[in-house]
Design a protein around this motif. Structure first.
Motif, mmCIF file in Angstrom:
data_model
loop_
_atom_site.group_PDB
_atom_site.id
_atom_site.type_symbol
_atom_site.label_atom_id
_atom_site.label_comp_id
_atom_site.label_asym_id
_atom_site.label_seq_id
_atom_site.Cartn_x
_atom_site.Cartn_y
_atom_site.Cartn_z
ATOM 1 N N PHE A 143 0.869 -1.180 0.000
ATOM 2 C CA PHE A 143 0.000 0.000 0.000
ATOM 3 C C PHE A 143 0.902 1.225 0.000
ATOM 4 C CE2 PHE A 143 -2.958 2.849 2.442
ATOM 5 C CZ PHE A 143 -3.975 2.869 1.495
ATOM 6 N N GLN A 144 0.637 2.150 -0.919
ATOM 7 C CA GLN A 144 1.471 3.343 -1.070
ATOM 8 C C GLN A 144 0.647 4.552 -0.650
ATOM 9 O OE1 GLN A 144 1.880 2.188 -5.129
ATOM 10 N NE2 GLN A 144 4.002 1.478 -4.839
ATOM 11 N N PHE A 145 1.186 5.300 0.285
ATOM 12 C CA PHE A 145 0.429 6.370 0.923
ATOM 13 C C PHE A 145 1.176 7.685 0.758
ATOM 14 C CE2 PHE A 145 -1.202 8.756 4.477
ATOM 15 C CZ PHE A 145 -2.529 8.399 4.504
ATOM 16 N N GLY A 146 0.566 8.633 0.063
ATOM 17 C CA GLY A 146 1.228 9.906 -0.225
ATOM 18 C C GLY A 146 0.640 11.056 0.561
ATOM 19 N N GLY A 147 0.624 12.216 -0.055
ATOM 20 C CA GLY A 147 0.144 13.420 0.621
ATOM 21 C C GLY A 147 -1.080 13.985 -0.075
ATOM 22 N N LEU A 148 -1.342 15.254 0.171
ATOM 23 C CA LEU A 148 -2.553 15.888 -0.373
ATOM 24 C C LEU A 148 -2.375 16.301 -1.826
ATOM 25 C CD1 LEU A 148 -3.612 17.956 2.769
ATOM 26 C CD2 LEU A 148 -4.692 15.880 1.870
ATOM 27 N N LYS A 149 -1.122 16.334 -2.290
ATOM 28 C CA LYS A 149 -0.869 16.619 -3.706
ATOM 29 C C LYS A 149 -0.443 15.340 -4.413
ATOM 30 C CE LYS A 149 2.249 19.937 -3.568
ATOM 31 N NZ LYS A 149 2.659 20.387 -2.249
ATOM 32 N N ARG A 150 -0.882 15.163 -5.654
ATOM 33 C CA ARG A 150 -0.561 13.970 -6.433
ATOM 34 C C ARG A 150 0.944 13.712 -6.513
ATOM 35 N NH1 ARG A 150 -2.873 10.468 -9.956
ATOM 36 N NH2 ARG A 150 -4.943 11.303 -9.626
ATOM 37 N N GLY A 163 -9.660 12.164 9.354
ATOM 38 C CA GLY A 163 -9.047 13.399 9.836
ATOM 39 C C GLY A 163 -8.193 14.072 8.778
ATOM 40 N N ALA A 164 -6.999 14.489 9.188
ATOM 41 C CA ALA A 164 -6.124 15.301 8.328
ATOM 42 C C ALA A 164 -5.656 14.556 7.083
ATOM 43 C CB ALA A 164 -4.908 15.759 9.136
ATOM 44 N N SER A 165 -5.686 13.225 7.122
ATOM 45 C CA SER A 165 -5.180 12.459 5.978
ATOM 46 C C SER A 165 -6.302 11.915 5.093
ATOM 47 C CB SER A 165 -4.313 11.305 6.472
ATOM 48 O OG SER A 165 -5.070 10.468 7.321
ATOM 49 N N ARG A 166 -7.531 12.287 5.382
ATOM 50 C CA ARG A 166 -8.684 11.708 4.686
ATOM 51 C C ARG A 166 -8.586 11.826 3.166
ATOM 52 N NH1 ARG A 166 -11.983 10.199 2.004
ATOM 53 N NH2 ARG A 166 -14.172 9.755 2.277
ATOM 54 N N LEU A 167 -7.965 12.914 2.673
ATOM 55 C CA LEU A 167 -7.897 13.116 1.218
ATOM 56 C C LEU A 167 -6.487 12.868 0.663
ATOM 57 C CD1 LEU A 167 -10.301 16.181 0.803
ATOM 58 C CD2 LEU A 167 -10.686 13.827 0.035
ATOM 59 N N CYS A 168 -5.671 12.123 1.400
ATOM 60 C CA CYS A 168 -4.325 11.824 0.880
ATOM 61 C C CYS A 168 -4.404 10.886 -0.322
ATOM 62 C CB CYS A 168 -3.457 11.182 1.966
ATOM 63 S SG CYS A 168 -2.870 12.368 3.183
ATOM 64 N N PHE A 169 -3.506 11.122 -1.274
ATOM 65 C CA PHE A 169 -3.394 10.210 -2.427
ATOM 66 C C PHE A 169 -2.830 8.868 -1.961
ATOM 67 C CE2 PHE A 169 -3.857 14.110 -4.804
ATOM 68 C CZ PHE A 169 -4.492 13.698 -5.978
ATOM 69 N N HIS A 170 -3.274 7.788 -2.603
ATOM 70 C CA HIS A 170 -2.806 6.453 -2.240
ATOM 71 C C HIS A 170 -2.989 5.508 -3.422
ATOM 72 C CE1 HIS A 170 -7.063 6.817 -1.245
ATOM 73 N NE2 HIS A 170 -7.179 5.523 -1.502
ATOM 74 N N SER A 171 -2.250 4.398 -3.385
ATOM 75 C CA SER A 171 -2.323 3.410 -4.464
ATOM 76 C C SER A 171 -1.934 2.046 -3.907
ATOM 77 C CB SER A 171 -1.395 3.812 -5.612
ATOM 78 O OG SER A 171 -0.086 4.048 -5.138
ATOM 79 N N VAL A 172 -2.216 1.009 -4.709
ATOM 80 C CA VAL A 172 -1.827 -0.356 -4.340
ATOM 81 C C VAL A 172 -0.963 -0.904 -5.474
ATOM 82 C CG1 VAL A 172 -2.651 -2.680 -3.740
ATOM 83 C CG2 VAL A 172 -3.972 -0.671 -3.025
ATOM 84 N N ALA A 173 0.258 -1.356 -5.141
ATOM 85 C CA ALA A 173 1.179 -1.888 -6.154
ATOM 86 C C ALA A 173 0.651 -3.210 -6.702
ATOM 87 C CB ALA A 173 2.556 -2.087 -5.534
ATOM 88 N N ALA A 174 1.099 -3.559 -7.904
ATOM 89 C CA ALA A 174 0.666 -4.813 -8.554
ATOM 90 C C ALA A 174 0.860 -5.986 -7.595
ATOM 91 C CB ALA A 174 1.451 -5.027 -9.835
ATOM 92 N N LEU A 175 -0.221 -6.780 -7.430
ATOM 93 C CA LEU A 175 -0.175 -7.914 -6.498
ATOM 94 C C LEU A 175 0.821 -8.955 -6.994
ATOM 95 C CD1 LEU A 175 -2.040 -8.527 -3.920
ATOM 96 C CD2 LEU A 175 -2.900 -10.395 -5.315
ATOM 97 N N LYS A 176 1.660 -9.433 -6.077
ATOM 98 C CA LYS A 176 2.576 -10.529 -6.423
ATOM 99 C C LYS A 176 1.802 -11.848 -6.423
ATOM 100 C CE LYS A 176 6.967 -8.597 -5.072
ATOM 101 N NZ LYS A 176 7.148 -7.866 -3.819
ATOM 102 N N GLY A 177 2.422 -12.875 -7.006
ATOM 103 C CA GLY A 177 1.781 -14.193 -7.015
ATOM 104 C C GLY A 177 1.763 -14.803 -5.619
ATOM 105 N N GLY A 178 1.163 -15.974 -5.514
ATOM 106 C CA GLY A 178 1.105 -16.665 -4.223
ATOM 107 C C GLY A 178 -0.261 -17.279 -4.055
ATOM 108 N N VAL A 179 -0.370 -18.108 -3.032
ATOM 109 C CA VAL A 179 -1.655 -18.743 -2.733
ATOM 110 C C VAL A 179 -1.886 -18.617 -1.237
ATOM 111 C CG1 VAL A 179 -3.047 -20.846 -2.870
ATOM 112 C CG2 VAL A 179 -1.281 -20.444 -4.593
ATOM 113 N N HIS A 180 -3.028 -18.067 -0.868
ATOM 114 C CA HIS A 180 -3.392 -17.965 0.545
ATOM 115 C C HIS A 180 -4.258 -19.162 0.901
ATOM 116 C CE1 HIS A 180 -5.581 -16.534 4.106
ATOM 117 N NE2 HIS A 180 -4.460 -15.881 4.363
ATOM 118 N N ASP A 181 -4.109 -19.715 2.092
ATOM 119 C CA ASP A 181 -4.804 -20.977 2.382
ATOM 120 C C ASP A 181 -6.324 -20.866 2.370
ATOM 121 O OD1 ASP A 181 -4.909 -19.657 4.814
ATOM 122 O OD2 ASP A 181 -3.959 -21.257 5.977
#
Ligand code: MD6
Ligand code: FE
Length: 216
Positions: free
Chosen positions: A157-164, A183-201
């Motif tokens: 999970f990638q978490f930035g600031g109020l500007k892109r 609160g203060a971070s409610r409008l922060c920019f954020h992204s999720v990196a490409a999911l790696k492979g794997g298998v969850h039980d």
């Protein structure tokens, strides 16, 4: 030399403030897992995961569905909350009690008492799926937090600031982790990196993210 650290992996604090108003609660959802998984099956039987189209015409790599009084949708005309699932023409499935209990317990744990979400957006990532940098700004008011639950495969999970263009910090979100964010971070920019492979039980080759919002 192999250390204990190499065997058991990183040790994270149970609770970490990741930005002003944003708290990461490690493993907070684990005790709700059975009921949440059963409820997820009920919801997705009525409103299956689907890959939506952005206003720019791209088909998202993340598959989505919703439950609650409205659902977040995107198509060529824009992003919005809508009371009806456009795929079925019926209202979105009701928010299951196990979902509500998880969301309000986590919010209270993070210092946001009395949080009763009206919407849960459910995201499914398969290996390679990613979510590009965005702000969550389709909700009516930004005073209420968002509770975000990670299940299944881990993601960055990638978490930035109020500007892109603000720099981002990265956090590994694993099965059971919950981020409560307002609160203060409610409008922060954020992204999720490409999911790696794997298998969850229990969740297989997928990460499921539940984001609970007060949207209406
Ligand atoms: C995800 N989450 O974790 C995507 N947005 O799969 C989000 O985009 C998000 O986790 C707002 C607040 C919390 C979130
Ligand atoms: Fe978001």
């Amino acid at each position: 030399m192999t250390s204990l650290f190499d065997i058991i992996g990183p040790i994270d604090p149970p609770r970490e403030t990741i930005a002003e108003g944003a708290v990461l609660l490690r493993g907070q959802a684990v005790s709700f897992e059975r009921d949440v998984l059963a409820a997820l099956e009920t919801v997705t039987a009525q409103a299956p995961f689907r890959r939506m189209t952005t206003p720019g015409g791209h088909v998202m790599s993340v598959a989505m569905t919703n439950c609650g009084a409205a659902g977040w949708v995107t198509d060529r005309t824009g992003y919005r909350y809508h009371a009806v699932d456009p795929q079925s023409g019926r209202p979105w499935p009701e928010m299951p009690p196990a979902f509500q209990a998880l969301a309000s317990t986590a919010a209270a744990e993070a210092g946001y008492g009395e949080f009763a979400p009206d919407v849960c957006l459910i995201n499914r990532y398969e290996p390679g799926a990613r979510l590009s940098l965005h702000q969550d700004r389709n909700e009516r008011d930004f005073a209420r937090p968002i509770v975000s639950v990670s299940l299944g495969l881990p993601a960055i999970f990638q978490f930035g600031g109020l500007k892109r263009t603000d720099p981002v910090r990265e956090f590994a979100l694993r099965h059971g982790d919950v981020v409560v964010w307002g609160g203060a971070s409610r409008l922060c920019f954020h992204s999720v990196a490409a999911l790696k492979g794997g298998v969850h039980d229990r969740f297989g080759r997928a990460r499921i993210n539940l984001t609970f919002r007060g949207a209406l």
